[in-house]
Design an enzyme around this catalytic site. Structure first.
Site, short mmCIF file in Angstrom:
data_model
loop_
_atom_site.label_atom_id
_atom_site.label_comp_id
_atom_site.label_asym_id
_atom_site.label_seq_id
_atom_site.Cartn_x
_atom_site.Cartn_y
_atom_site.Cartn_z
N HIS A 125 -4.56 1.73 -2.33
CA HIS A 125 -3.66 0.58 -2.52
C HIS A 125 -4.16 0.99 -4.09
CE1 HIS A 125 -1.54 -2.02 -0.51
NE2 HIS A 125 -3.13 -2.59 0.32
N CYS A 183 -0.89 -4.98 6.56
CA CYS A 183 -1.13 -5.09 4.73
C CYS A 183 -0.02 -6.11 4.98
CB CYS A 183 0.17 -3.66 4.46
SG CYS A 183 -1.07 -3.81 2.89
N LEU A 184 -0.91 -6.85 3.86
CA LEU A 184 0.00 -8.47 3.19
C LEU A 184 0.68 -8.19 2.46
CD1 LEU A 184 -3.52 -9.80 1.74
CD2 LEU A 184 -1.42 -10.21 4.35
N HIS A 241 -7.57 1.56 3.82
CA HIS A 241 -6.76 1.07 3.13
C HIS A 241 -6.29 0.56 1.98
CE1 HIS A 241 -3.14 -1.61 5.15
NE2 HIS A 241 -3.17 -2.17 3.30
N GLU A 242 -8.01 -0.06 1.62
CA GLU A 242 -7.32 -0.75 0.00
C GLU A 242 -7.66 0.55 -0.91
OE1 GLU A 242 -6.81 -3.62 0.31
OE2 GLU A 242 -7.47 -4.39 2.13
N GLN A 257 -2.00 -5.12 -5.84
CA GLN A 257 -1.13 -5.91 -4.74
C GLN A 257 -0.74 -6.95 -6.01
OE1 GLN A 257 -3.60 -5.80 -0.75
NE2 GLN A 257 -1.85 -5.68 0.02
N GLY A 283 -8.19 -7.42 3.21
CA GLY A 283 -9.56 -7.29 2.26
C GLY A 283 -7.57 -7.27 1.63
#
Ligand code: GNR
Ligand code: NI
Length: 172
Positions: free
Chosen positions: A139, A93-94, A135-136, A51, A46
């Protein structure tokens, strides 16, 4: 189309609260394409617009495994309209390369959003898809996985990331 740079903690832009998309314009469609390309290049399951430093309420998800055909899902102005149960999932997480941690989430969520064409849809999610949606969505509100860790782990991850980002900026 372009692969964009993914921001790493503690970049303050990850704390911005994203604004709703007023209209799915060609510029928004271009942003969605860049997000998909950036997610696949990473690779990640994702990616939220925050981000890549674009504070719009948009995320993309593809949970298909390597041996399955890709299935891109686009969520614009997403809202969780129902949640049920609890689960613990080992998340990554990226924006925290190399960090994984067990995080508590709702086990099932129903999400309402607009697709890439601006058409409304609702989707019932469980397992990794439910985890990724939560999670997204975090963000987009400037909430990061470190905020959902216990105090000890939070301190360790904060120090590790700050040290690493300091040495990265020194050598760039
Ligand atoms: O690539 C990702 N994997 C992942 C694994 C478990 C739970 C959440 C995620 S999301 C993450 C990509 C990312 O950072 N999205 O914001
Ligand atoms: Ni993330």
């Amino acid at each position: 189309m372009a692969v964009r740079t993914i921001l790493h903690y503690p970049d303050p832009r990850l704390r911005e609260k994203a604004r709703p998309v007023a209209e799915v314009t060609p510029a928004i469609k271009q942003l969605v394409e860049d997000m998909a390309e950036t997610m696949y290049a990473a690779p990640g399951v994702g990616l939220a617009a925050t981000q890549i430093g674009e504070p719009h309420r948009i995320f993309v998800i593809d949970i298909a495994s390597d041996d399955e055909p890709s299935q891109l899902r686009v969520f614009i102005n997403p809202e969780i309209v129902a949640r049920d149960g609890e689960l613990v999932w080992e998340e990554g997480c990226l924006s925290f390369p190399g960090v994984t941690e067990d995080i508590d989430r709702a086990a099932k969520v129903r999400v309402r959003a607009l697709d890439a064409e601006g058409k409304p849809f609702e989707l019932d999610c469980e397992e990794l898809l439910a985890v990724a949606v939560q999670h997204e969505l975090d963000h987009l509100d400037g909430v990061l996985m470190i905020d959902r860790m216990g105090a000890l782990k939070k301190r360790i991850v904060d120090r590790k990331m700050r040290r690493r980002e300091a040495s990265r900026s020194a050598t760039r």
